[in-house]
Write a protein that holds these residues in place. Structure first.
Motif, PDB file in Angstrom:
ATOM      1  N   PRO A 218       0.823  -1.212   0.000  1.00 20.05           N
ATOM      2  CA  PRO A 218       0.000   0.000   0.000  1.00 20.05           C
ATOM      3  C   PRO A 218       0.852   1.255   0.000  1.00 20.05           C
ATOM      4  N   VAL A 219       0.458   2.224  -0.802  1.00 23.27           N
ATOM      5  CA  VAL A 219       1.059   3.557  -0.762  1.00 23.27           C
ATOM      6  C   VAL A 219       0.268   4.440   0.190  1.00 23.27           C
ATOM      7  N   SER A 220      -1.048   4.195   0.223  1.00 18.06           N
ATOM      8  CA  SER A 220      -1.946   4.871   1.157  1.00 18.06           C
ATOM      9  C   SER A 220      -3.128   3.947   1.395  1.00 18.06           C
ATOM     10  N   ASP A 221      -4.087   4.415   2.169  1.00 15.78           N
ATOM     11  CA  ASP A 221      -5.270   3.598   2.439  1.00 15.78           C
ATOM     12  C   ASP A 221      -6.078   3.331   1.174  1.00 15.78           C
ATOM     13  N   ARG A 222      -5.890   4.141   0.158  1.00 19.23           N
ATOM     14  CA  ARG A 222      -6.702   4.030  -1.049  1.00 19.23           C
ATOM     15  C   ARG A 222      -5.922   3.564  -2.270  1.00 19.23           C
ATOM     16  N   LEU A 223      -4.612   3.455  -2.157  1.00 19.88           N
ATOM     17  CA  LEU A 223      -3.776   3.136  -3.316  1.00 19.88           C
ATOM     18  C   LEU A 223      -2.843   1.969  -3.010  1.00 19.88           C
ATOM     19  N   ASN A 224      -2.917   0.921  -3.856  1.00 21.71           N
ATOM     20  CA  ASN A 224      -2.010  -0.223  -3.781  1.00 21.71           C
ATOM     21  C   ASN A 224      -1.202  -0.317  -5.067  1.00 21.71           C
ATOM     22  N   LEU A 225       0.082  -0.625  -4.938  1.00 26.17           N
ATOM     23  CA  LEU A 225       0.945  -0.848  -6.084  1.00 26.17           C
ATOM     24  C   LEU A 225       1.303  -2.323  -6.182  1.00 26.17           C
ATOM     25  N   TYR A 226       1.469  -2.808  -7.422  1.00 27.29           N
ATOM     26  CA  TYR A 226       1.852  -4.187  -7.696  1.00 27.29           C
ATOM     27  C   TYR A 226       3.119  -4.188  -8.546  1.00 27.29           C
ATOM     28  N   LEU A 227       4.075  -5.035  -8.172  1.00 28.62           N
ATOM     29  CA  LEU A 227       5.257  -5.268  -8.979  1.00 28.62           C
ATOM     30  C   LEU A 227       5.258  -6.739  -9.393  1.00 28.62           C
ATOM     31  N   PHE A 228       5.423  -6.995 -10.695  1.00 28.76           N
ATOM     32  CA  PHE A 228       5.402  -8.357 -11.208  1.00 28.76           C
ATOM     33  C   PHE A 228       6.765  -8.698 -11.798  1.00 28.76           C
ATOM     34  N   TYR A 236      -4.693 -10.239 -12.740  1.00 26.51           N
ATOM     35  CA  TYR A 236      -4.104 -10.459 -11.423  1.00 26.51           C
ATOM     36  C   TYR A 236      -4.311  -9.264 -10.496  1.00 26.51           C
ATOM     37  N   TYR A 237      -4.533  -8.092 -11.065  1.00 28.24           N
ATOM     38  CA  TYR A 237      -4.764  -6.916 -10.226  1.00 28.24           C
ATOM     39  C   TYR A 237      -6.104  -6.231 -10.531  1.00 28.24           C
ATOM     40  N   GLY A 290      -2.261  -0.576 -15.387  1.00 28.25           N
ATOM     41  CA  GLY A 290      -1.165  -1.533 -15.437  1.00 28.25           C
ATOM     42  C   GLY A 290      -0.377  -1.439 -16.727  1.00 28.25           C
ATOM     43  N   TYR A 291       0.926  -1.774 -16.619  1.00 28.27           N
ATOM     44  CA  TYR A 291       1.804  -1.833 -17.790  1.00 28.27           C
ATOM     45  C   TYR A 291       2.636  -3.100 -17.678  1.00 28.27           C
TER      46      TYR A 291
END
Length: 487
Positions: A218-228, A236-237, A290-291
């Motif tokens: 989580p970056v904040s309560d409202r934002l999640n980041l994914y690394l693949f 997946y996200y 996503g990219y």
């Protein structure tokens, strides 16, 4: 004296007035005795649901625990005539209280041993095994109505082991190992991608490979980041707005690859890496970005030099039983293959093998749970592909589906499903020889039946008309029975 075990002490979490015990009436023969214990000695009585359950059987150990709770909670000065009674009770149940203390010490020792020998303080292991019996029959999709599919009943597996780690309690590192002995799409004997099944994730010849490396934080309560790190896919996200048919590698839902989700989510990849973000400003709105890049690990190609796919999706969920999604996906395929591996051959390779292209795909998805026993979901997908080899070329592809799900059908946690759709079809191409002139449809049914909490059986059947959108191809029937073990 040692504390009472939590399993017993939890029965007495608070002193409950007798008048609030729903199953105790003033006319009960023990009413006054209970009231005396509560009001005079402040003994802990009653269960958390405000019942006493006075007719329930009681072991001597349980009675000893209750007695000990009362003795420890007495806060008034006892009269002389009460002391002998209290002493007699303590003596009579001394053995049980001593045994109870011994049990607590044994439990503490076992808990210490488990903690010392556990697999990891931060990592959990989960997994699923899908055993599948499958077969198909009908006309081979080779534009020759006289050829038949030569197939026998096959038995295959897909096994996944997930190592899930959290370092902060809010993040997640997922390492997935996967094994399979199934060459996808019945090893090509049907002649069409439309027969591909949901559990077909690639053949590893029964060896375990690193199938997925993902880190979410989580970056904040409202934002999640994914690394693949590898083998990523947009679903997946991103939410695919198809909860009862989404298959998770064949472990549930649809038996087919097509009706798992809108095929545009699959465009472009075999084993990509990348980054994604999920932003939810409130409970109703969600933005997925996503990219993903196919050859990110190769320095000469990296994130931007080869096949890539960028997704943006806005979903709206006004209530818990209603959701809509708007999806956009841009893809560059230097080899000319969109690789969604559903629908017709032309919908995957619209201009020919090796002809580079850029595509823009658009999707609309919807889900509505009408009531607790019925839900409907569906989508429409459109792909606009263009050649990028200095030769003009454009192709347009569409697909759509409508799915009906019946939760708790005949049994709690069971799911019945009926699906219908048109797999990806090229409706226009500047190269008219690569247009799909016919229209094929996909029908399927499945029933997900739980045998236990961890074992389920999922029979399913698929019926295909004009496979590969070619009217000279006869119908195909596909049958599957999946047995799924989750642990």
């Amino acid at each position: 004296m040692k504390a009472i075990p939590s399993g017993i002490a939890s029965l007495h979490a608070q002193t409950t007035p007798v008048s609030q015990l729903s199953d105790v009436q003033p006319t009960d023969w023990a009413f006054e005795a209970l009231r005396s214990l509560v009001e005079r000695y402040s003994c802990l009585t009653g269960y958390p649901d405000n019942t006493y359950r006075g007719n329930r059987g009681l072991t001597r150990y349980e009675f000893a625990a209750r007695l000990n709770a009362c003795l420890n909670s007495i806060r008034v000065e006892l009269s002389l005539d009460e002391l002998p009674t209290i002493q007699r009770l303590e003596n009579e149940f001394a053995a049980e209280l001593s045994a109870l203390q011994g049990r607590v010490e044994t439990l503490e020792n076992k808990a210490t041993e488990l903690e010392y020998n556990q697999f990891s303080t931060t990592t959990k292991l989960s997994g699923s095994i899908v055993l599948v019996a499958s077969d198909l029959t009908g006309d081979r999709a080779d534009s020759n109505p006289d050829t038949r599919i030569d197939s026998n009943l096959a038995f295959n597996h897909r096994t996944r082991l997930n190592l899930i780690t959290s370092f902060t309690g809010k993040d997640r590192l997922l390492v997935r190992l996967q094994s399979s002995n199934r060459v996808p799409n019945f090893n090509g004997i049907s002649g069409t991608n439309t027969t591909r099944l949901s559990f077909e994730v690639g053949n590893t010849d029964n060896s375990f490979d690193l199938n997925l490396l993902e880190y979410r934080f989580p970056v904040s309560d409202r934002l999640n980041l994914y690394l693949f790190g590898n083998s990523a896919s947009h679903h997946y996200y991103a939410t695919v707005v198809n909860p009862f048919f989404a298959s998770f590698g064949g472990a549930k839902g649809s038996p087919s690859r097509f009706l798992e989700r809108n095929p545009i989510y699959r465009i472009g990849f075999i084993s990509p890496a990348g980054i994604a973000a999920v932003y939810q400003p409130n409970k109703a709105i969600r933005l997925d970005l996503g990219y993903l890049a196919e050859n990110a690990a190769i320095p000469t190609e990296g994130l931007f030099g080869s096949t890539y796919s960028a997704l943006a999706q806005l979903s709206f969920k006004p209530s818990s039983n209603l959701e809509f999604g708007l999806t956009y996906l841009r893809n560059y395929s230097p080899d000319g293959n969109l690789l969604h591996r559903t629908g017709s051959l032309f919908s995957n390779i619209p201009f020919g093998t090796g002809v580079p292209l850029v595509s823009n795909a658009y999707g609309f998805e919807a889900y509505w749970q009408i009531n607790s026993r019925m839900a409907i979901s569906g989508w429409f997908g459109y792909i606009d592909a263009n050649r990028v080899d200095r030769i003009d070329g454009n192709a347009n592809t569409i697909n759509y589906a409508v799915n009906l799900a019946f939760p708790d059908l005949f049994k709690q946690n069971a799911v019945g499903g009926l699906g219908f759709g048109m797999p990806p079809k090229v409706i226009q191409n500047t190269n008219s020889d690569r247009e799909d002139t016919g229209t094929g449809f996909h029908f399927e049914a499945f029933y997900e039946y739980p045998l236990t909490e961890n074992i389920k059986v999922i029979p399913g059947i698929i019926y295909l008309t004009n496979p590969d959108h070619n009217e000279t191809n006869g119908d195909i029937f596909v049958g599957t029975v999946r047995t799924v073990f989750n642990f």
